[in-house]
Scaffold this active site. Structure first.
Site, PDB file in Angstrom:
ATOM      1  N   HIS A  63      -1.564  14.276  27.360  1.00 13.20           N
ATOM      2  CA  HIS A  63      -1.174  12.880  27.628  1.00 13.20           C
ATOM      3  C   HIS A  63      -2.316  12.093  28.245  1.00 13.20           C
ATOM      4  CE1 HIS A  63      -0.394  13.361  32.044  1.00 13.20           C
ATOM      5  NE2 HIS A  63      -0.002  14.576  31.707  1.00 13.20           N
ATOM      6  N   ASP A  76      -5.176  16.174  35.336  1.00 12.40           N
ATOM      7  CA  ASP A  76      -3.851  15.874  34.808  1.00 12.40           C
ATOM      8  C   ASP A  76      -3.820  14.447  34.273  1.00 12.40           C
ATOM      9  OD1 ASP A  76      -1.143  15.868  34.241  1.00 12.40           O
ATOM     10  OD2 ASP A  76      -0.534  15.543  36.320  1.00 12.40           O
ATOM     11  N   GLU A 126       3.546  10.312  29.520  1.00  9.55           N
ATOM     12  CA  GLU A 126       4.209  11.509  30.028  1.00  9.55           C
ATOM     13  C   GLU A 126       4.687  11.316  31.451  1.00  9.55           C
ATOM     14  OE1 GLU A 126       4.458  15.535  32.013  1.00  9.55           O
ATOM     15  OE2 GLU A 126       3.184  13.823  32.486  1.00  9.55           O
ATOM     16  N   GLU A 127       3.870  10.680  32.269  1.00  8.91           N
ATOM     17  CA  GLU A 127       4.194  10.556  33.691  1.00  8.91           C
ATOM     18  C   GLU A 127       5.355   9.598  33.943  1.00  8.91           C
ATOM     19  OE1 GLU A 127       3.069  12.600  35.595  1.00  8.91           O
ATOM     20  OE2 GLU A 127       1.024  13.166  35.083  1.00  8.91           O
ATOM     21  N   HIS A 158      -1.301  15.258  41.339  1.00 11.10           N
ATOM     22  CA  HIS A 158      -0.796  13.902  41.541  1.00 11.10           C
ATOM     23  C   HIS A 158      -1.342  13.269  42.825  1.00 11.10           C
ATOM     24  CE1 HIS A 158       2.895  14.316  38.648  1.00 11.10           C
ATOM     25  NE2 HIS A 158       1.727  14.450  38.047  1.00 11.10           N
TER      26      HIS A 158
END
Length: 902
Positions: free
Chosen positions: A159, A171, A206-207, A306
């Site tokens: 993503h 990420d 995605e998030e 995150h």
């Protein structure tokens, strides 16, 4: 010649010490060994293209630091979309040039998908609905150019977006870079032509709860051709890429072909149980395309998961190389003529294989059937060995001895579990030092390890002169082999950990006569050889387990039993990892055991003292602080909302300091009671809401980036009880300047309107279309109470009057969406009136993502700049704050058949 006298406890432990040091050292070295990073795009010897870590990290750096925080709906999100389209077209152009020059059977197609949609996304025992408008995906399909070659395809996914407080280098920009480099290597490899197509999906949301993968799965014409998926993710920045989910026999077999395997049935079963605080796009592919696959992620150092420091500079050297080489090997294999993709069109075989990576690149796998046979034979053999040990004893003595030994072993296991939890109670409830272990994933070993040993030793004190050393050995062998067999009969592959402990113990026990001059004694050589492999196996499992669970468990909420969870993890890995502690405790007699208990108690007390003085946070292992600057348009008030997602002491003091520095009070008010009707934190819903569990359905399911409990289709109308809250929030009033005119009223004018509205008095229903306008706001949420009979979000709204939350995520510049529904009226509310809480996040009000345009962020950004600097100075960089500017208003409508504002 008379047998020599056994060595004493101290001398024996010194002899065994090298084994207890060597085995964990090998495991740690193995865990940390990564391939050497390559910088060149082409191998200098073979002149063939190769995976290049430098190239991958270059892509990741551009996305995460040059474009920046790519939160769905922001301008940076749109810039990443544009960049990705450019990269995809470059691949296509190179591909076409290669085909023109060589005539290879190769075709590269590029598709930029754009669409609207909605889906239900249950998590944390809550019903949640997602809607999105104009979201995009960028897809590249590489095939041999034939329809037959495109019939069965491999889907590879990562993503492009990042979450609110993070630039997302690992990420998931790292995975994006891996996929781009894999495509480069594939199309530039002479002679390579895929038998089956490879679809590279760069999904763009995605998030925001997997909207991009939902869009592809439900609307893209290539989606039905996908037979399997490789999903690439990250929840950390160091270590090898872990295979944590394999959903079929065919995909486990495919994974056996990677050059650097790192996956175990333990990780697979732990993730499938739902207790890991994570979920991925894999969920959407399973649910809407019904395909099998492999879910892989970098998980080491998940402290940065995150967080703001998810930067390329913090990605360990060799990580990208490991991820790239494994991904490339899988793509080559699954697109070749040896692939099972065509077979998967008729359905996947459920996983029934025990698999694990041992030391180095050893990938071991065997079927459940083979496991049952092996474990059964071992269990039978341990009983034979146990009986043979007592062959000279009266037949009535054997069983009572084994029963006494089994009781002693069970007491040892119980002591190993109870003692560290007593320490957890002392740290959490007595000393108020919860999470003292947080800043180092291996710190819990020092805090709870001595307690595990102490519990095991204390449990043996009463039986030390009753149960013989050899009897304990044979009992251990039979119990471990029996547990392995029992778990495997229940199709739990993780039972292999007990098999891997029982097998070497049985072998060395049989060989003991060769090492001992006295047949009644167990040689120290037998102890050393027997203990080596259980310690090695346990260490290989413990290291990654702690790397994942320590950071994530430390952020599961102040009310979560984080200290007890970690204490239990240490205890659980200690039992099969150090099985010989119990027979060794019986070797030297009661006085020696008492001295051992005293020494271990001193070590335990020293450990508690050390950790009670320890700060759980530092600048690389930070406390997560959630901060919302809330402007309530309805009441014209402004508040600062503060929350933490951990139970470490000191949060209330920090809040008080913030209140005195930035608020209008002398001290912090009482914590806010959170429930589904408190909409102040709806931007983070359901992470902000308390977790409930149905007492009659205590199943676990996964939720995106959150610990979840409950089940799909959870209904509030069951027998439920509150579990815990992830956030402990405070609400602090802020001063509003005299004469302040909110731009959200005077300029941007976000609103909710009914563009169609019909009331059926006979049926007792209200049919309406609600238009939500949100110029300048992203990630909007509406929350309301109603009995919904029908709507366009899904086909199964709850058949009751209930609280509903609808979250939106749309492309940059998209400022409205429409919700259609039919609601049931009632005697108390004959017009079907709605009270709607409407909240949105300021696109220009996220710090530090928008610090370069802080002047456009109004009052929120001015406050955030000062607050962030103050936090850094006063806490020494030990706090990472998620700073969001939110706007809220509440609207009560009245029924009117004409167009009106709700």
């Amino acid at each position: 010649m008379a047998p020599s006298k056994p060595w004493g406890a101290v001398r024996s432990l010194l002899v065994l010490a090298p084994v207890l040091i060597l085995a964990p050292s090998i495991a740690y070295w193995n865990h940390k060994t990564l391939p050497a990073p390559l910088t060149e795009l082409t191998d200098s010897v073979s002149n063939l293209p190769q995976i290049s870590e430098a190239q991958i990290l270059g892509f990741a750096k551009h996305l995460s630091e040059e474009i920046g925080y790519r939160t769905v709906g922001t301008e940076e999100h749109a810039l990443a979309d544009k960049w990705m389209v450019e990269q995809a077209n470059l691949i296509k152009k190179q591909c076409e040039a290669i085909v023109a020059e060589t005539g290879r059977k190769l075709e590269c197609e590029v598709s930029r998908q754009e669409g609207n949609g909605h889906h239900r996304f249950d998590m944390m025992g809550k019903r949640l609905y997602k809607t999105y408008v104009n979201l995009s995906n960028i897809i590249v399909r590489i095939s041999d150019g034939t329809e037959e070659g495109k019939k069965h395809a491999l889907l590879v996914n990562s993503h492009l977006d990042s979450t609110l407080p993070s630039p997302g280098a690992a990420d998931d920009a790292l995975s994006v870079g891996v996929m781009l480099d894999c495509m480069r290597v594939l199309i530039n490899t002479p002679g390579w032509s895929p038998v089956h197509a490879a679809i590279f999906l760069f999904n763009h949301a995605e998030e925001s709860l997997q909207d991009g993968s939902h869009l592809f799965s439900t609307q893209h014409p290539w989606a039905p051709t996908a037979r399997a998926v490789i999903n690439l993710e990250a929840a950390g920045t160091t270590g090898r890429e872990l295979l944590f989910q394999a959903t079929s026999e065919q995909m486990i077999e495919a994974y056996s072909h990677v050059p650097r395997p790192y996956g175990t049935v333990f990780a697979n079963e732990i993730f499938s149980s739902g207790i890991i605080l994570s979920d991925t796009d894999f969920r959407q592919f399973e649910e809407y395309i019904n395909i099998t696959g492999l879910d892989m992620a970098v998980v080491g150092n998940s402290y940065l998961y995150h967080m703001r420091k998810d930067l390329v500079e913090n990605i360990e050297v060799g990580v990208a190389q490991h991820m790239g080489e494994n991904s490339l090997a899988l793509i080559k294999y699954l697109t070749s003529d040896k692939s099972s993709l065509a077979e998967l069109a008729d359905g996947a075989k459920p996983p029934a294989t025990v698999f694990l990576t041992y030391v180095g690149r050893i990938f071991v796998s065997y079927s459940y059937t083979t496991a049952k046979v092996m474990y059964g034979i071992l269990f039978w053999f341990t009983l034979v060995v146990a009986k043979a040990r007592n062959k000279s004893a009266h037949k009535n003595v054997f069983v009572p001895e084994q029963v006494d030994a089994a009781i002693a072993v069970c007491a040892g296991v119980a002591g190993t579990l109870i003692a560290p939890n007593v320490v957890a109670v002392i740290m959490r409830n007595v000393l108020n030092k919860s999470l003292s272990w947080f800043s180092n994933p291996f710190a819990p070993l020092l805090l709870y390890g001595p307690a595990c040993l102490l519990g095991a030793l204390i449990s043996q004190y009463r039986s030390v002169e009753k149960v013989k050393e050899k009897t304990l050995w044979t009992s251990l062998l039979a119990m471990q082999a029996g547990i392995a067999l029992a778990l495997q009969l229940a199709n739990i592959g993780s039972g292999t950990i007990f098999f891997m402990s029982a097998l070497p113990l049985t072998i060395v026990f049989v060989l003991n006569p060769f090492f001992s001059q006295d047949p009644k004694q167990i040689s120290l050589v037998t102890y050393a050889l027997g203990q080596f492999f259980p310690v090695l196996t346990a260490s290989l499992l413990t290291i990654p387990t702690l790397e994942v669970f320590v950071p994530l468990t430390g952020r599961t909420g102040a009310e979560a039993p984080a200290d007890h969870v970690i204490a239990c993890i240490i205890a659980v890995v200690s039992c099969p990892g150090f099985p010989l502690v119990i027979p060794l405790a019986h070797r030297f007699g009661k006085r020696a055991l008492l001295r051992g208990i005293i020494v271990t108690s001193i070590l335990n007390a020293a450990s508690i003292a050390y950790f009670s003085a320890r700060n759980p946070y530092d600048d690389m292992h930070q406390k997560r602080l959630f901060v919302i600057h809330m402007e309530n348009v309805t009441t014209s008030e402004q508040h600062l909302h503060l929350a933490a997602s951990d139970g470490a002491p000191g949060f209330e003091l920090l809040v008080n300091d913030i209140v005195r520095e930035f608020g209008t009070l002398d001290h912090a008010p009482a914590p806010v009671v959170m429930n589904d009707h408190n909409s102040d934190w709806d931007s983070l819903y359901p992470f902000s809401a308390p977790i409930y569990i149905q007492s009659y359905d205590p199943r676990f399911i996964r939720g995106s980036c959150s610990l979840t409990q409950g089940g799909r289709g959870f209904s509030a109308s069951g027998d439920i009880s509150e579990r815990w809250r992830f956030l402990t929030p405070f609400k602090v009033p802020l001063a509003v300047p005299a004469g302040y005119a909110s731009p959200w009223v005077t300029e941007k004018k976000f609103s909710i309107s009914a563009i169609e509205d019909e009331k059926d008095l006979v049926a007792g229903t209200r049919n309406l279309k609600i238009k939500i306008d949100h110029p300048g706001l992203i990630w909007t949420v509406i929350a309301f109470d109603a009995h919904v009979l029908k709507w366009d979000l899904d086909d199964n709204p709850p058949d009751e009057y209930a609280r509903h939350h609808v979250k939106e995520a749309s492309f940059y510049g998209t400022n409205s969406y429409i919700l259609e529904m039919v609601i049931k009226t009632s005697v108390a509310n004959p017009d079907g009136k709605l009270l709607i809480n409407y909240m949105g996040l300021q696109e220009k009000g996220i710090w530090p993502a928008k610090k370069d345009v802080k002047e456009e962020g109004d009052a929120a950004m001015a406050l955030f700049e000062r607050l962030d600097d103050w936090l850094d100075r006063t806490t020494g960089g030990t706090v990472d704050a998620l700073l969001m500017g939110d706007v809220l208003f509440v609207v009560m409508d009245y029924w009117n058949p004409a167009h009106y504002d709700l």
